[in-house]
Design a protein around this motif. Structure first.
Motif, PDB file in Angstrom:
ATOM      1  N   ASP A 128     -11.874  39.634 -11.996  1.00 14.06           N
ATOM      2  CA  ASP A 128     -10.963  38.937 -12.897  1.00 14.06           C
ATOM      3  C   ASP A 128      -9.587  38.991 -12.274  1.00 14.06           C
ATOM      4  OD1 ASP A 128     -10.567  38.081 -16.001  1.00 14.06           O
ATOM      5  OD2 ASP A 128      -8.815  39.075 -15.169  1.00 14.06           O
ATOM      6  N   HIS A 130      -6.634  38.894 -13.344  1.00 17.69           N
ATOM      7  CA  HIS A 130      -5.535  39.640 -13.968  1.00 17.69           C
ATOM      8  C   HIS A 130      -5.670  41.152 -13.850  1.00 17.69           C
ATOM      9  CE1 HIS A 130      -5.000  35.599 -15.511  1.00 17.69           C
ATOM     10  NE2 HIS A 130      -3.747  35.889 -15.269  1.00 17.69           N
ATOM     11  N   CYS A 347      -4.721  39.946 -22.271  1.00 14.09           N
ATOM     12  CA  CYS A 347      -4.341  41.133 -21.506  1.00 14.09           C
ATOM     13  C   CYS A 347      -2.878  41.097 -21.100  1.00 14.09           C
ATOM     14  CB  CYS A 347      -5.238  41.281 -20.280  1.00 14.09           C
ATOM     15  SG  CYS A 347      -5.164  39.882 -19.169  1.00 14.09           S
ATOM     16  N   CYS A 407     -10.985  38.385 -25.231  1.00  7.04           N
ATOM     17  CA  CYS A 407     -10.096  37.446 -24.531  1.00  7.04           C
ATOM     18  C   CYS A 407      -9.788  36.233 -25.384  1.00  7.04           C
ATOM     19  CB  CYS A 407     -10.744  36.991 -23.233  1.00  7.04           C
ATOM     20  SG  CYS A 407     -10.974  38.317 -22.042  1.00  7.04           S
ATOM     21  N   CYS A 410      -7.396  32.980 -24.927  1.00  7.57           N
ATOM     22  CA  CYS A 410      -6.747  33.007 -23.620  1.00  7.57           C
ATOM     23  C   CYS A 410      -7.464  32.061 -22.669  1.00  7.57           C
ATOM     24  CB  CYS A 410      -6.732  34.415 -23.039  1.00  7.57           C
ATOM     25  SG  CYS A 410      -6.100  34.455 -21.359  1.00  7.57           S
ATOM     26  N   ASN A 429      -1.481  34.006 -20.322  1.00 10.45           N
ATOM     27  CA  ASN A 429      -0.853  33.878 -19.005  1.00 10.45           C
ATOM     28  C   ASN A 429      -1.095  32.557 -18.295  1.00 10.45           C
ATOM     29  OD1 ASN A 429      -3.596  34.226 -18.305  1.00 10.45           O
ATOM     30  ND2 ASN A 429      -3.301  36.436 -18.434  1.00 10.45           N
TER      31      ASN A 429
END
Ligand code: SF4
Lengths: 472, 200
Positions: A128, A130, A347, A407, A410, A429
């Motif tokens: 992932d 991030h 996150c 999540c 997101c 993000n």
């Protein structure tokens, strides 16, 4: 030889280096989730290989799990297949898993730090992008692809060419009401989405030192959005205080030995970086995106840019395309942009401090007519902590939806998605086309901006809110 | 992994910069647990537009993608590479690749050939004039070639030596690393005892 922080951590993990080959790097912690691991386990099975270090591996379910009815069977058959596959793989290969319903279930980058598994000086990887979040603790942490997941499972190492290093120094102090999120969005707009490419970035300077661990995680989380391989921050007392007492933190003599080592993890005074960027936090303001990549941002007090004003042809074309997709007119004040859905979570901004800040602003207000507010804690632990503090009630009283951990919106892999043309203000993000649902339009924002936007229905900051009437 | 020495195939111009992995394959397509079958999701949002370049009959058998700068940014999903491969692509040419995408490509056997921006433009011009023309990506000599005669485009591309060697040999990384298992074991004996474990 004088070394930067990143070089110190890197060098401590080189298992083997040979001329003309990438370094073989030891991995201290490997995090796994349901979406990018099935094919990796499949590869192991096909080759008859075990997981080398199940005791350095941790799995959670986060990317596509539902945030309502999580105690019922997962309705989406494909999500169910992935989750079932992860459970089977974890059982077969002896990997510790925190499944739906477990108190430690949640977004993998929230779970690692809250368990105390994320510590300074480590190498941490996950399928992932991030994963850079964990750099906030002074770890080298980065996202890997599924073939690399398989490689780490089988060997607990990765072949990696040593990246260059960059320092991003952020001097001064952030003004009140301006957050780590605004800082990193400002940085990305300043550098462009490719500015960090090929670098491990060290964030430093007064404004970084003054951030909480949550804020540091927000900054490091978005390193990947400007192309950096990883982002990290030297550990200090703030870091040690955060880790101490966490379930998997070192204890007793181990703690002292660990801290003594962690204190050496700073860039030497005479070390040099390959590149340096300096920014001033004191002039930063709430910052939001208007386009379809995180580098297309502007101050909340600004206006939707005019594509013709961009110097580079490429940026002009990108801006035109973005405005068309986003359904925005050049010149419109950002504050006049109406928002349908506000998403608090991910996150980047789904930790307890984020929820506290959102609740503080929302308390006593109502979510605007025609706007929905979705609050998704980053983990079950965050969720329970928030409920213990009564934050859930603040959100529900305001008319928000209080959800389970994951999540969620997101990336819109579970049912929490935008509908075509729907506009969101999101604390996540990525504002890529369709990221939060096909045709969805995303504005990346900080927690205070998200909260104020939910109340006013247009992009706003807390300064725009009427004071709450408090009964005597 | 199959060996890659040189490939010549129909090249398709993708005249966009910053093609992120969400565009290459949207998240809703990531739910499979195998490595195949991702071709349906490739550029799915764009492919619903009949004018999208991949929908043109002359590119039906395309196997070389010629894209704008910053190809493969965004999420780490290796599915983006598989989707390109499942669709039939063997190589992508761009003036700049996102790091993770480049890494994933090398591991899965897709050649990410980095060339000068001007070269991309020249190949695009060539493909505009000759839709359905082929482009050669020669890993042995690290060159891309298009066209013939005096106007032929021949230029070198960048790919790191190690990835090139692995692709040429068709070697699997895990096997290479496991041949160093003794060095890994030795390293493990020197790890401090306070380093965290997920199982005790
Ligand atoms: S919250 Fe978003 S960015 Fe973070 S791990 Fe989940 S999908 Fe990735």
């Amino acid at each position: 030889m004088a070394k930067t922080l990143a070089e110190k951590v890197w060098d401590e993990h080189v298992v083997r280096s040979a001329e003309g080959e990438p370094d073989l790097l030891y991995i201290d912690l490997h995090l796994i989730h349901e979406v990018t691991s099935p094919q990796a386990f499949d590869g192991l099975r096909l080759a008859g290989r075990p997981v080398r270090r199940p005791d350095l591996t941790l799995a959670t379910e986060d990317h596509n799990v539902p945030t309502i009815d999580w105690d019922k069977p997962i309705a989406d058959p494909v999500s169910k297949t992935q989750v079932d596959t992860l459970r089977n793989n974890a059982a077969e290969f002896g990997v510790r898993l925190h499944p739906l319903g477990d108190i430690e279930q949640g977004i993998v980058h929230v779970v690692g730090p809250q368990l105390g598994l994320t510590q300074p000086g480590m190498t941490i990887v996950c399928g992932d992008s991030h994963t850079s979040t964990h750099g906030a603790f002074g770890a080298i942490a980065f996202g890997i692809g599924t073939s690399e997941v398989e490689h780490v499972l089988a060997t607990q190492t990765l072949m990696q060419a040593k990246p260059k290093t960059m320092a991003v120094t952020i001097n001064g102090s952030l003004p009140a009401g301006v957050t780590a999120k605004d800082m990193v969005l400002t940085l990305i707009t300043h550098t462009g989405t490719g500015g960090g490419q090929g670098y491990i970035v060290e964030y430093r300077g007064q404004a970084i030192e003054e951030l909480s661990m949550e804020g540091r995680m927000t900054v490091c989380n978005m390193s990947i959005e400007w192309g950096a391989k990883a982002g990290l921050i030297a550990p200090d007392q703030t870091t040690f205080d955060y880790i101490e007492g966490k379930p998997e933190a070192p204890k007793g003599a181990d703690w002292d030995a660990a801290v003594a080592h962690w204190k050496t993890l700073v860039t030497d005074a005479d070390a040099t970086y390959d590149e340096e960027i300096v920014l001033d936090a004191s002039v930063m303001t709430p910052f939001v995106t208007w386009g379809t990549n995180p580098g297309q941002g502007v101050a909340l007090g600004g206006t939707v840019p005019v594509p013709a004003d961009f110097e580079e042809e490429q940026d002009r074309v990108a801006a035109e395309k973005a405005l068309e997709y986003m359904g925005l007119e050049a010149g419109t004040p950002m504050r006049e942009v109406r928002v349908d859905t506000v998403f608090v979570g991910s996150c980047t901004n789904g930790r307890i401090e984020d929820l506290r800040l959102a609740a503080e602003i929302i308390k006593g207000h109502k979510v605007a007519e025609g706007t929905r507010l979705l609050v998704v804690p980053g983990s079950v632990r965050v969720r329970l902590q928030a409920m213990e503090e009564g934050l859930d009630k603040v959100f529900s009283d305001a008319g928000a939806e209080w959800r389970g951990a994951g999540c969620s919106m997101c990336l819109g892999m579970n049912p929490d998605q935008l509908t075509p043309g729907e506009r969101s203000a999101s604390t996540s993000n990525r504002n890529f086309e369709g990221r939060q649902g096909k045709g969805g339009r995303t504005h990346l924002v900080s927690i205070p901006v998200a909260a104020a936007t939910a109340i006013r229905g247009t992009l706003s900051s807390p300064a725009d809110l009427e004071p709450v009437h408090v009964e005597a | 992994m199959d060996k890659f020495t040189s490939h010549t195939g129909v090249a398709v111009p993708l005249k966009r910069s910053n093609v992120d992995t969400d565009q290459i394959i949207p998240a809703v397509y990531l739910k499979r647990v195998t490595r195949s079958g991702f071709e349906d999701g490739l550029f799915s949002a764009w492919r619903s537009d009949p004018d999208f370049v991949l929908n043109k009959p002359e590119y039906a058998s395309a196997s070389v993608l010629v894209a704008g700068p910053d190809f493969g940014t965004g999420s780490s999903r290796e599915h983006a590479v598989w989707a390109l491969q499942n669709y039939g692509f063997r190589a992508v040419i761009s003036s700049r690749f996102a790091d993770i995408f480049r890494g994933n490509s090398g591991k899965a056997g897709l050649v990410a050939a980095q060339v000068d921006e001007k070269v991309v433009q020249r190949i695009w011009d060539h493909l505009d004039e000759h839709p359905g023309a082929t482009v050669t990506v020669d890993l042995e000599s690290r060159t891309v070639r298009a066209g013939e005669g005096p106007d032929a485009i021949v230029d070198s591309f960048d790919i790191d030596d190690y990835t090139r060697w692995r692709l040429l040999e068709g070697l699997d990384d895990v096997g290479i690393t496991l041949s160093h298992a003794d060095v890994i074991s030795e390293f493990e004996t020197s790890r401090p005892s306070w380093k965290p474990l997920t199982q005790h």
